[in-house]
Design an enzyme around this catalytic site. Sequence first.
Site, PDB file in Angstrom:
ATOM      1  CE1 TYR A 286      -2.961  -3.186   1.127  1.00 35.61           C
ATOM      2  CE2 TYR A 286      -1.699  -2.973   3.258  1.00 35.61           C
ATOM      3  CZ  TYR A 286      -2.390  -3.727   2.271  1.00 35.61           C
ATOM      4  OH  TYR A 286      -3.086  -5.111   2.730  1.00 35.61           O
ATOM      5  CG  HIS A 287       4.082   1.478   1.510  1.00 37.60           C
ATOM      6  ND1 HIS A 287       4.869   0.716   2.295  1.00 37.60           N
ATOM      7  CD2 HIS A 287       3.056   1.904   2.497  1.00 37.60           C
ATOM      8  CE1 HIS A 287       4.408   0.279   3.474  1.00 37.60           C
ATOM      9  NE2 HIS A 287       3.146   0.984   3.620  1.00 37.60           N
ATOM     10  N   PRO A 288       2.436   3.304  -2.804  1.00 40.56           N
ATOM     11  CG  PRO A 288       0.282   3.962  -3.884  1.00 40.56           C
ATOM     12  CD  PRO A 288       0.834   3.075  -2.835  1.00 40.56           C
TER      13      PRO A 288
END
Length: 526
Positions: free
Chosen positions: A460-462
Amino acid sequence: MSSKADVIVVGAGSGGCVLARRLLDAGLKVLLLEAGGRDLSPLIRAPAAFPRLFRSRYDWNFETTPQPGALHRRFYWPRGKVLGGSSAINASIWIRGSRQDFDRWGEGWTWADVLPAFRDLERYRGTGETAGQTETRGTGGPLPVGPRASSHALSHAFVRSAAQALGIPEVSTFNGGDLVGAGLLESNHERGERVSAFRAFLRPVLGHPRLTVLTGAQVTELLWEGQRASGVRLRHQGRTLDAPAGGVVLAAGAIQTPQLLLLSGIGPRAALDAWGLPVRVHSPGVGQRLQDHLAVPVIFGSHHPSLEATPEWQAAARYLWNRSGPLSSNVAEACAFWTAEPGATEADTQFHFGPAYFRDHGFQTAPGHHFSVGPVLVAPHSRGRITLASRDPFAAPQIDPAYLSDERDLHRLVLGVQAARHIAATGPLGGARRHEALPGEHVQQSALAHYVREECATLYHPVGTAALGDGDDAVVDRQLAVRGASGLWVADASVMPEILHANTNATSMMIGHRAATFVTAGLTGR
């Protein structure tokens, strides 16, 4: 909409909430637009309930294009669609990047540059040996952060076992500039509840006469006076409205900020021409340089009770009674940093530990007690991109993270799975280990690569799709102003020129904090 704001902030997520509060404190009139709704669900308050918010009305529920490096799977990407953004639906881990991470970002963004902003955000609640970290921690900020009131016994066991298995130290914090060792993670909790960016920074000032927060308001494009952003067009309650402003800040996140830029004529000329969009600014970096952290589930049965030991109704009753018990955990309670490649100067793998069965974003469960030791690739070589799928602003863009397109990423994740097995077989965790549930003892050597391709998932770290910098591919300058335009800034994870070696939420808030200084100076000369 006829009343002109000094600044419109697009997106009430981690960066946008902090930014809006600081602009308000600077004396500016702020209109904050959020496409999602209010944070009314009790599941937002209970830290361990975050997987229940996935694929709910609080989630944009994005999906990637098929990924050739991962058996052509489409990856689910949750993003917060609610006041607080992803800080309202994440695992509420509070961790900064390392000194090296920020020093690589360069002038104006080194560790020395960003540390004061991190300190300003925090109301640190360290106790015991962590209480004296006054040089790097802040105590007067709006956001409560620090050790949780309690952590599961299996999480303490993981810290000792990881240190022993990997030959790394046990540490009391990961927020002093060094991402080394094994330790319990800090969280942005207070009295057992999640404190999102919205709850910390904006809820206390919602009645302020210079602040307007509009939910259910989706921005469709920017408005212009020449090359100056003069406001936004949005849809709200079935109507199309134009909102004027002295300046606009995009804080819509690493997916939708580049989408809005492209729809407004800022991006690679060829991409805009392909959709028949007028080219306002040829900016070849918009949507490019997409990076993300990949995680792999490695799960073990446990002889000792895990978070799953308490029936759901009992856990809910306990939480409602005094905000304690399993629901007060953020599940990912501990982590360790490790270097898979000998001779490397900083960790390339982070192990997230949870005293529970965590697979497929929490959608898949299994009976019994478990713990998860998930290796995470925090130094990915693969790079993807965000592109338009349509001129329709309500259609999701194409998300192609190009996972595992660089073979080095696959190799390191395989090494991470092997190391996770070693951790689980060592020390007190080894005593708690009952069996290997995933991938299973029968999966060895070459089969591990297939397992990684089959089971890896986003953490969940774009980041990186409107990167800051000095080169031709930099979308914003070092003061976060969009190059080639005026009156327009970006203040979210899309500006990160290189992904951190850790979770990104704290840094997104730091970016929002620093952006307020740049925006205020740009509009007022102060």
